[in-house]
Motif scaffolding. Structure first.
Motif, mmCIF file in Angstrom:
data_model
loop_
_atom_site.group_PDB
_atom_site.id
_atom_site.type_symbol
_atom_site.label_atom_id
_atom_site.label_comp_id
_atom_site.label_asym_id
_atom_site.label_seq_id
_atom_site.Cartn_x
_atom_site.Cartn_y
_atom_site.Cartn_z
ATOM 1 N N ARG A 1 2.202 3.956 -2.244
ATOM 2 C CA ARG A 1 1.447 4.557 -3.342
ATOM 3 C C ARG A 1 0.979 5.972 -2.995
ATOM 4 N N PHE A 2 0.401 6.640 -3.999
ATOM 5 C CA PHE A 2 -0.001 8.033 -3.845
ATOM 6 C C PHE A 2 -1.387 8.188 -3.237
ATOM 7 N N THR A 3 -2.114 7.107 -3.039
ATOM 8 C CA THR A 3 -3.453 7.168 -2.465
ATOM 9 C C THR A 3 -3.426 6.690 -1.015
ATOM 10 N N GLY A 4 -4.515 6.944 -0.293
ATOM 11 C CA GLY A 4 -4.632 6.485 1.079
ATOM 12 C C GLY A 4 -4.940 5.002 1.141
ATOM 13 N N GLY A 5 -5.620 4.589 2.210
ATOM 14 C CA GLY A 5 -6.034 3.198 2.318
ATOM 15 C C GLY A 5 -4.993 2.325 2.993
ATOM 16 N N GLY A 6 -5.284 1.027 2.990
ATOM 17 C CA GLY A 6 -4.482 0.074 3.735
ATOM 18 C C GLY A 6 -3.372 -0.560 2.927
ATOM 19 N N THR A 7 -2.818 -1.626 3.492
ATOM 20 C CA THR A 7 -1.679 -2.334 2.911
ATOM 21 C C THR A 7 -2.153 -3.676 2.361
ATOM 22 N N VAL A 8 -1.704 -3.993 1.149
ATOM 23 C CA VAL A 8 -2.088 -5.246 0.498
ATOM 24 C C VAL A 8 -0.861 -5.881 -0.116
ATOM 25 N N ILE A 9 -0.952 -7.178 -0.380
ATOM 26 C CA ILE A 9 0.051 -7.825 -1.215
ATOM 27 C C ILE A 9 -0.658 -8.292 -2.476
ATOM 28 N N VAL A 10 -0.089 -7.944 -3.615
ATOM 29 C CA VAL A 10 -0.720 -8.225 -4.904
ATOM 30 C C VAL A 10 0.202 -9.113 -5.728
ATOM 31 N N ASP A 11 -0.423 -9.850 -6.663
ATOM 32 C CA ASP A 11 0.351 -10.742 -7.523
ATOM 33 C C ASP A 11 -0.477 -11.078 -8.750
ATOM 34 N N ASP A 12 -0.163 -12.181 -9.411
ATOM 35 C CA ASP A 12 -0.874 -12.544 -10.634
ATOM 36 C C ASP A 12 -2.354 -12.851 -10.379
ATOM 37 N N GLY A 13 -2.719 -13.172 -9.140
ATOM 38 C CA GLY A 13 -4.108 -13.478 -8.822
ATOM 39 C C GLY A 13 -4.941 -12.258 -8.469
ATOM 40 N N THR A 14 -4.347 -11.072 -8.536
ATOM 41 C CA THR A 14 -5.064 -9.845 -8.195
ATOM 42 C C THR A 14 -5.561 -9.166 -9.463
ATOM 43 N N LEU A 15 -6.825 -8.753 -9.459
ATOM 44 C CA LEU A 15 -7.404 -8.009 -10.580
ATOM 45 C C LEU A 15 -7.601 -6.563 -10.138
ATOM 46 N N PHE A 16 -7.110 -5.641 -10.961
ATOM 47 C CA PHE A 16 -7.131 -4.230 -10.593
ATOM 48 C C PHE A 16 -8.110 -3.456 -11.477
ATOM 49 N N VAL A 17 -8.943 -2.636 -10.848
ATOM 50 C CA VAL A 17 -9.829 -1.730 -11.579
ATOM 51 C C VAL A 17 -9.698 -0.348 -10.960
ATOM 52 N N SER A 18 -9.368 0.638 -11.781
ATOM 53 C CA SER A 18 -9.195 2.012 -11.308
ATOM 54 C C SER A 18 -10.082 2.945 -12.112
ATOM 55 N N LEU A 19 -10.758 3.842 -11.409
ATOM 56 C CA LEU A 19 -11.641 4.826 -12.034
ATOM 57 C C LEU A 19 -11.114 6.217 -11.701
ATOM 58 N N ILE A 20 -10.790 6.968 -12.732
ATOM 59 C CA ILE A 20 -10.308 8.332 -12.587
ATOM 60 C C ILE A 20 -11.361 9.234 -13.229
ATOM 61 N N CYS A 21 -11.976 10.107 -12.439
ATOM 62 C CA CYS A 21 -13.159 10.822 -12.906
ATOM 63 C C CYS A 21 -13.091 12.314 -12.607
ATOM 64 N N ASN A 22 -13.717 13.084 -13.480
ATOM 65 C CA ASN A 22 -13.917 14.508 -13.248
ATOM 66 C C ASN A 22 -15.100 14.701 -12.305
ATOM 67 N N ARG A 23 -14.913 15.512 -11.293
ATOM 68 C CA ARG A 23 -15.990 15.749 -10.331
ATOM 69 C C ARG A 23 -17.223 16.357 -11.006
ATOM 70 N N ASP A 24 -17.019 17.226 -11.981
ATOM 71 C CA ASP A 24 -18.151 17.891 -12.626
ATOM 72 C C ASP A 24 -19.028 16.931 -13.419
ATOM 73 N N ASP A 25 -18.461 15.781 -13.823
ATOM 74 C CA ASP A 25 -19.253 14.800 -14.572
ATOM 75 C C ASP A 25 -20.191 14.008 -13.667
ATOM 76 N N PHE A 26 -19.963 14.071 -12.358
ATOM 77 C CA PHE A 26 -20.799 13.344 -11.397
ATOM 78 C C PHE A 26 -21.154 14.269 -10.237
ATOM 79 N N PRO A 27 -21.966 15.297 -10.498
ATOM 80 C CA PRO A 27 -22.279 16.273 -9.456
ATOM 81 C C PRO A 27 -23.007 15.680 -8.261
#
Length: 248
Positions: free
Chosen positions: A73-99
Motif C-alpha cells: 500500500r501507499f502508507t507506512g505501517g506494518g503488515t496485516v491480513i484482512v478479510d470479511d471479518g475486518t472493518l476498515f475506517v479511513s480518515l482523510i483530512c486537511n491539515r488546516d482544518d485541525f491546526p
C-alpha cells in the motif's frame, strides 16, 4: 469557528485494493475531508506497508500455494491480513482544518484515539498502545498514515473477527511493539465481536465523528472515480514473479 465538513462514504465488502486506490487518489487529488468505512473485504488479502520487505514479513511459499493476494500500500505501517471479518475506517483530512493536530503519525493517532475512546466507552479497556489500538494488552486495530504538505490520511483495520489459520501467512516481524512480549499472532490479538456487533461499531463510529465534524453522507461510485482519472496509483498488487523473486 464551526466544525469542518467531512464526506462519509460507506461500502460493504469491496476489494481492499480498490479501497486503497480510492484513498490514495482522494488524498492526492481532492481538497475535501473524507471518511471511508468499508464493512469487510471480499477475500483474504495480505497488505504490506510502503517500506515492508516481503521476505521478512510474509510466508511467501504459503501465499503463492494458496493464491493469497499480497498488496503493497501507499502508507507506512506494518503488515496485516484482512478479510470479511475486518472493518476498515479511513480518515482523510486537511491539515488546516485541525491546526491543533501536528502532522506527525503519533499526534494524528492520539487525536484519532479520542474518537475511538467515544466508540468503545463502557465496552472495554480501549487504549492507544505504541502504534496500535488495543483492549487491555490485546490488539484490535492496526494503523497507518501518509502525510502530505496539506493533507494526511489515517486508516485503521479493525479485527472484528479473524480466521486463525490465515495468521499463518504472516511471519513474526523482527521489529514488534514492546507490549507484544513475543506473543504469537493469536495470543496478541483479540476479536471485537466478543464486545460489540459490526453494526453497533459502525453506528458508534459515525456518532463519534459528529463530535469532530459536520458529517455529510455521500454516494460515490468507486469504479468510475478510480477509472476516470489520469492519476497513477503507487498501491500495487504484487505479482507471483515478484513474490518468488523476493523469496530467492
Amino acid at each position: 469557528m464551526g466544525l469542518p465538513l467531512i464526506n462519509l462514504v460507506r461500502f460493504k465488502g469491496i476489494p481492499i485494493l480498490k479501497q486503497l486506490h480510492l484513498e490514495e487518489q482522494l488524498l492526492r487529488t481532492s481538497s475535501h475531508n473524507w471518511c471511508i468505512i468499508n464493512d469487510g473485504t471480499n477475500s483474504p488479502t495480505v497488505v504490506m506497508g510502503l517500506s515492508g520487505k516481503v521476505r521478512e514479513l510474509v510466508d511467501i511459499e504459503n501465499v503463492v500455494r494458496d493464491h493469497i493476494p499480497v498488496i503493497r500500500r501507499f502508507t507506512g505501517g506494518g503488515t496485516v491480513i484482512v478479510d470479511d471479518g475486518t472493518l476498515f475506517v479511513s480518515l482523510i483530512c486537511n491539515r488546516d482544518d485541525f491546526p491543533s493536530v501536528q502532522p506527525y503519525p503519533r499526534t494524528i493517532m492520539e487525536w484519532s484515539s479520542l474518537i475511538y475512546s467515544d466508540v468503545f466507552q463502557g465496552t472495554a479497556d480501549f487504549q492507544l498502545r505504541e502504534n496500535d489500538y488495543v483492549f487491555g494488552k490485546h490488539k484490535i486495530g492496526g494503523n497507518a498514515q501518509s502525510i502530505t504538505r496539506k493533507r494526511w490520511i489515517h486508516h485503521t483495520s479493525f479485527l472484528w473477527d479473524y480466521e486463525a489459520r490465515n495468521m499463518g501467512y504472516l511471519k513474526l516481524p523482527a521489529r514488534a511493539p514492546q507490549y507484544r512480549e513475543a506473543r504469537s499472532h493469536t495470543e496478541f490479538i483479540c476479536k471485537m465481536k466478543e464486545y460489540m456487533s459490526r453494526s453497533d461499531f459502525i453506528c458508534k463510529t459515525i456518532e463519534a465523528l459528529e463530535n469532530q465534524f459536520i458529517v455529510s453522507p455521500t454516494d460515490l461510485d468507486i469504479d468510475s472515480t478510480i477509472q476516470n482519472t489520469d492519476y497513477t496509483h503507487s498501491t500495487k498488487l504484487l505479482s507471483k514473479t515478484e513474490l518468488e523473486e523476493a523469496q530467492a
